[in-house]
Enzyme design. Structure first.
Site, PDB file in Angstrom:
ATOM      1  N   TYR A  98       0.839  -1.197   0.000  1.00  0.00           N
ATOM      2  CA  TYR A  98       0.000   0.000   0.000  1.00  0.00           C
ATOM      3  C   TYR A  98       0.874   1.248   0.000  1.00  0.00           C
ATOM      4  O   TYR A  98       0.589   2.218  -0.710  1.00  0.00           O
ATOM      5  CB  TYR A  98      -0.930  -0.002   1.222  1.00  0.00           C
ATOM      6  CG  TYR A  98      -1.903  -1.150   1.217  1.00  0.00           C
ATOM      7  CD1 TYR A  98      -3.076  -1.099   0.475  1.00  0.00           C
ATOM      8  CD2 TYR A  98      -1.652  -2.297   1.967  1.00  0.00           C
ATOM      9  CE1 TYR A  98      -3.968  -2.156   0.466  1.00  0.00           C
ATOM     10  CE2 TYR A  98      -2.540  -3.366   1.969  1.00  0.00           C
ATOM     11  CZ  TYR A  98      -3.690  -3.285   1.213  1.00  0.00           C
ATOM     12  OH  TYR A  98      -4.568  -4.339   1.197  1.00  0.00           O
ATOM     13  N   CYS A 134      -6.267  -6.486  -6.901  1.00  0.00           N
ATOM     14  CA  CYS A 134      -6.082  -5.984  -5.538  1.00  0.00           C
ATOM     15  C   CYS A 134      -5.519  -7.052  -4.607  1.00  0.00           C
ATOM     16  O   CYS A 134      -4.936  -6.724  -3.564  1.00  0.00           O
ATOM     17  CB  CYS A 134      -7.385  -5.403  -4.990  1.00  0.00           C
ATOM     18  SG  CYS A 134      -8.808  -6.484  -5.149  1.00  0.00           S
ATOM     19  N   HIS A 135      -5.623  -8.320  -4.989  1.00  0.00           N
ATOM     20  CA  HIS A 135      -5.066  -9.398  -4.160  1.00  0.00           C
ATOM     21  C   HIS A 135      -3.537  -9.373  -4.147  1.00  0.00           C
ATOM     22  O   HIS A 135      -2.921 -10.018  -3.316  1.00  0.00           O
ATOM     23  CB  HIS A 135      -5.569 -10.761  -4.646  1.00  0.00           C
ATOM     24  CG  HIS A 135      -5.160 -11.108  -6.041  1.00  0.00           C
ATOM     25  ND1 HIS A 135      -5.831 -10.611  -7.147  1.00  0.00           N
ATOM     26  CD2 HIS A 135      -4.150 -11.871  -6.507  1.00  0.00           C
ATOM     27  CE1 HIS A 135      -5.248 -11.077  -8.232  1.00  0.00           C
ATOM     28  NE2 HIS A 135      -4.227 -11.848  -7.875  1.00  0.00           N
ATOM     29  N   GLU A 161      -0.802 -17.861  -8.918  1.00  0.00           N
ATOM     30  CA  GLU A 161       0.107 -17.061  -9.741  1.00  0.00           C
ATOM     31  C   GLU A 161       1.579 -17.398  -9.475  1.00  0.00           C
ATOM     32  O   GLU A 161       2.466 -16.812 -10.072  1.00  0.00           O
ATOM     33  CB  GLU A 161      -0.131 -15.574  -9.479  1.00  0.00           C
ATOM     34  CG  GLU A 161      -1.494 -15.099  -9.920  1.00  0.00           C
ATOM     35  CD  GLU A 161      -1.707 -13.612  -9.673  1.00  0.00           C
ATOM     36  OE1 GLU A 161      -0.730 -12.870  -9.438  1.00  0.00           O
ATOM     37  OE2 GLU A 161      -2.878 -13.188  -9.732  1.00  0.00           O
TER      38      GLU A 161
END
Length: 180
Positions: A98, A134-135, A161
């Site tokens: 963030y 957003c993950h 992923e």
């Protein structure tokens, strides 16, 4: 007119919504803010944006990186739009924080500082999860926090992923850390 359809994913049912421009929503059943931006008037029917989003999900859940983005029609404040644009730039299988997003946004806008908490609010209100990844956003210290679909799903998506998760952890309520 808003059209919707359902998609059965390995991580639970997903509701997709689109207008004539593009996808306006992608929500896991039961997630925080589920369908919060979906107008009451909508029709269950397949449309080209929904078909493209379903194809994207097929590729993604097969463990491959989709090489396209379905058409999107994101509705939100200019700040949220800017954050969501940054999310789209996070590479498949990688994470960011963030605070890193806040620094990027400050540099782009010429602001002296952008609050990581404000970025977190915009990330949390992303109505098109997965496609707008957003993950892939974690706490500065590596904590896996802030996924509306739930931390279990966030972990499974990052594992799908093949993200490097060695430095990531799930914060515990009792102030202990659970290493992954």
């Amino acid at each position: 007119m808003i059209s919707t359809c359902c998609y059965g994913s390995p991580l639970g049912d997903i509701l997709l919504a689109a207008d004539e421009v593009g996808l306006i929503g992608l929500w896991f059943e039961g997630q925080k803010y589920f369908a919060s931006t979906l107008p009451a008037a909508h029709t269950m029917q397949e449309t080209p944006p929904l078909t493209q989003a379903r194809h994207w999900l097929d590729v993604y859940f097969s463990g491959q990186q989709p090489d396209f983005t379905p058409p999107l029609h994101l509705v939100g404040s200019p700040f949220r739009q800017a954050v969501w644009t940054l999310l789209l730039q996070i590479p498949y299988g990688q994470t960011t924080t963030y605070s890193a997003l806040a620094r990027q946004l400050a540099a782009q806008t010429g602001a002296a500082r952008v609050s990581a908490q404000a970025v977190g609010g915009a990330v949390g209100h992303n109505a098109v999860s997965l496609i707008i990844p957003c993950h892939r956003v974690v706490g500065t210290n590596g904590s896996l926090t802030g996924y509306a679909g739930g931390l279990d799903r966030k972990i499974k998506l990052l594992e799908l992923e093949k993200a490097d998760m060695r430095q990531l952890f799930v914060p515990c309520q009792e102030h202990r850390l659970i290493k992954l």
